[in-house]
Design a protein around this motif. Structure first.
Motif, short mmCIF file in Angstrom:
data_model
loop_
_atom_site.label_atom_id
_atom_site.label_comp_id
_atom_site.label_asym_id
_atom_site.label_seq_id
_atom_site.Cartn_x
_atom_site.Cartn_y
_atom_site.Cartn_z
N LEU A 246 -19.01 46.95 3.24
CA LEU A 246 -18.57 45.78 2.50
C LEU A 246 -17.04 45.79 2.46
O LEU A 246 -16.45 46.81 2.11
CB LEU A 246 -19.12 45.81 1.08
N PRO A 247 -16.41 44.69 2.82
CA PRO A 247 -14.95 44.64 2.76
C PRO A 247 -14.47 44.90 1.34
O PRO A 247 -15.08 44.45 0.37
CB PRO A 247 -14.61 43.22 3.21
N THR A 248 -13.38 45.63 1.20
CA THR A 248 -12.85 45.93 -0.13
C THR A 248 -12.05 44.76 -0.70
O THR A 248 -11.75 44.75 -1.88
CB THR A 248 -11.95 47.18 -0.08
N ASP A 249 -11.74 43.80 0.14
CA ASP A 249 -10.92 42.68 -0.30
C ASP A 249 -11.71 41.37 -0.41
O ASP A 249 -11.21 40.31 -0.08
CB ASP A 249 -9.74 42.50 0.64
N VAL A 250 -12.94 41.46 -0.89
CA VAL A 250 -13.75 40.25 -1.07
C VAL A 250 -13.11 39.43 -2.20
O VAL A 250 -12.95 39.93 -3.32
CB VAL A 250 -15.21 40.59 -1.42
N PRO A 251 -12.72 38.20 -1.91
CA PRO A 251 -12.05 37.41 -2.94
C PRO A 251 -12.99 36.98 -4.05
O PRO A 251 -14.19 36.77 -3.83
CB PRO A 251 -11.54 36.19 -2.16
N ASN A 252 -12.43 36.88 -5.25
CA ASN A 252 -13.22 36.41 -6.40
C ASN A 252 -13.82 35.05 -6.16
O ASN A 252 -14.85 34.71 -6.74
CB ASN A 252 -12.36 36.39 -7.66
N GLU A 253 -13.20 34.25 -5.29
CA GLU A 253 -13.72 32.92 -5.00
C GLU A 253 -15.15 32.97 -4.45
O GLU A 253 -15.95 32.08 -4.73
CB GLU A 253 -12.81 32.18 -4.01
N LEU A 254 -15.46 34.01 -3.66
CA LEU A 254 -16.83 34.13 -3.15
C LEU A 254 -17.80 34.37 -4.31
O LEU A 254 -18.85 33.73 -4.39
CB LEU A 254 -16.96 35.25 -2.12
N PHE A 255 -17.46 35.28 -5.21
CA PHE A 255 -18.33 35.57 -6.34
C PHE A 255 -18.49 34.33 -7.24
O PHE A 255 -19.58 34.04 -7.72
CB PHE A 255 -17.80 36.76 -7.13
N GLU A 256 -17.40 33.60 -7.43
CA GLU A 256 -17.46 32.38 -8.23
C GLU A 256 -18.32 31.32 -7.54
O GLU A 256 -19.14 30.65 -8.19
CB GLU A 256 -16.05 31.84 -8.49
N ALA A 257 -18.15 31.16 -6.23
CA ALA A 257 -18.93 30.17 -5.48
C ALA A 257 -20.42 30.53 -5.49
O ALA A 257 -21.28 29.67 -5.67
CB ALA A 257 -18.41 30.05 -4.05
N MET A 258 -20.72 31.82 -5.30
CA MET A 258 -22.12 32.24 -5.32
C MET A 258 -22.71 32.07 -6.72
O MET A 258 -23.86 31.68 -6.86
CB MET A 258 -22.26 33.68 -4.84
N GLY A 259 -21.91 32.35 -7.75
CA GLY A 259 -22.38 32.14 -9.12
C GLY A 259 -22.72 30.69 -9.39
O GLY A 259 -23.75 30.37 -9.99
N ALA A 260 -21.87 29.78 -8.91
CA ALA A 260 -22.13 28.35 -9.07
C ALA A 260 -23.36 27.93 -8.28
O ALA A 260 -24.18 27.14 -8.75
CB ALA A 260 -20.91 27.54 -8.62
N PHE A 261 -23.52 28.47 -7.07
CA PHE A 261 -24.67 28.17 -6.22
C PHE A 261 -25.96 28.60 -6.92
O PHE A 261 -26.92 27.82 -7.02
CB PHE A 261 -24.50 28.88 -4.87
N VAL A 262 -25.98 29.81 -7.43
CA VAL A 262 -27.17 30.34 -8.10
C VAL A 262 -27.45 29.56 -9.38
O VAL A 262 -28.60 29.25 -9.70
CB VAL A 262 -27.01 31.86 -8.37
N SER A 263 -26.40 29.21 -10.13
CA SER A 263 -26.57 28.42 -11.35
C SER A 263 -27.20 27.06 -11.05
O SER A 263 -28.08 26.60 -11.78
CB SER A 263 -25.23 28.21 -12.05
N LYS A 264 -26.77 26.45 -9.95
CA LYS A 264 -27.34 25.14 -9.55
C LYS A 264 -28.82 25.29 -9.20
O LYS A 264 -29.65 24.44 -9.57
CB LYS A 264 -26.56 24.58 -8.36
N LEU A 265 -29.17 26.36 -8.48
CA LEU A 265 -30.58 26.61 -8.16
C LEU A 265 -31.40 26.76 -9.44
O LEU A 265 -32.52 26.25 -9.53
CB LEU A 265 -30.72 27.86 -7.28
N ALA A 266 -30.84 27.46 -10.42
CA ALA A 266 -31.54 27.64 -11.70
C ALA A 266 -31.69 26.30 -12.43
O ALA A 266 -32.77 25.99 -12.94
CB ALA A 266 -30.79 28.65 -12.56
N GLU A 267 -30.60 25.51 -12.48
CA GLU A 267 -30.65 24.20 -13.13
C GLU A 267 -31.69 23.29 -12.49
O GLU A 267 -32.35 22.51 -13.18
CB GLU A 267 -29.28 23.52 -13.06
N ASP A 268 -31.84 23.39 -11.17
CA ASP A 268 -32.79 22.55 -10.44
C ASP A 268 -34.22 23.08 -10.53
O ASP A 268 -35.13 22.48 -9.97
CB ASP A 268 -32.37 22.42 -8.97
N GLY A 269 -34.42 24.21 -11.20
CA GLY A 269 -35.76 24.77 -11.36
C GLY A 269 -36.31 25.43 -10.12
O GLY A 269 -37.51 25.66 -10.02
#
Length: 120
Positions: free
Chosen positions: A13-36
């Protein structure tokens, strides 16, 4: 139908994974949850903290990570409730796109597998 989507990485795993990826994935997963659609999702602890229980040649062996021979490792998963395999594949594609956008050099693959129920 329920599908397991695994998040597989190649190499370290790259040591320089930007926080933007974690934020984007968090938003993606939240949307999946909201959509049931989302049943469960999580990232996993690093492979260095894993323990493998294996059966080889009739012998059971317990090995602590990291595993030198590991070329790919499981970084996380999603379990989705969707209408079709095509729909599950589309969500996997969207997740891979987020990785491509935020960490272009990262090698990641998502396996999409139906969870077998008694009626399947």
């Amino acid at each position: 139908m329920r599908y397991l989507i695994t998040v597989n990485h190649e190499g370290e795993l790259p040591t320089d994974v930007p926080n933007e990826l974690f934020e984007a994935m968090g938003a993606f997963v939240s949307k999946l949850a909201e959509d049931g659609i989302l049943i469960d999702a999580s990232g996993l602890a690093p492979i260095e903290k894993a323990t493998r229980v294996e059966l080889r040649g009739g012998d059971i062996k317990i090995v602590d990570g990291p595993f030198a021979e590991t070329k790919e490792w499981l970084g996380g998963y999603f379990i989705l409730q969707v209408r079709s395999e095509a729909e599950a594949i589309e969500y996997a594609r969207q997740s891979v796109e987020l990785h491509q956008k935020h960490v272009p050099g990262m090698n990641v693959a998502h396996d999409v597998r139906q969870i077998m129920d008694e009626e399947d």
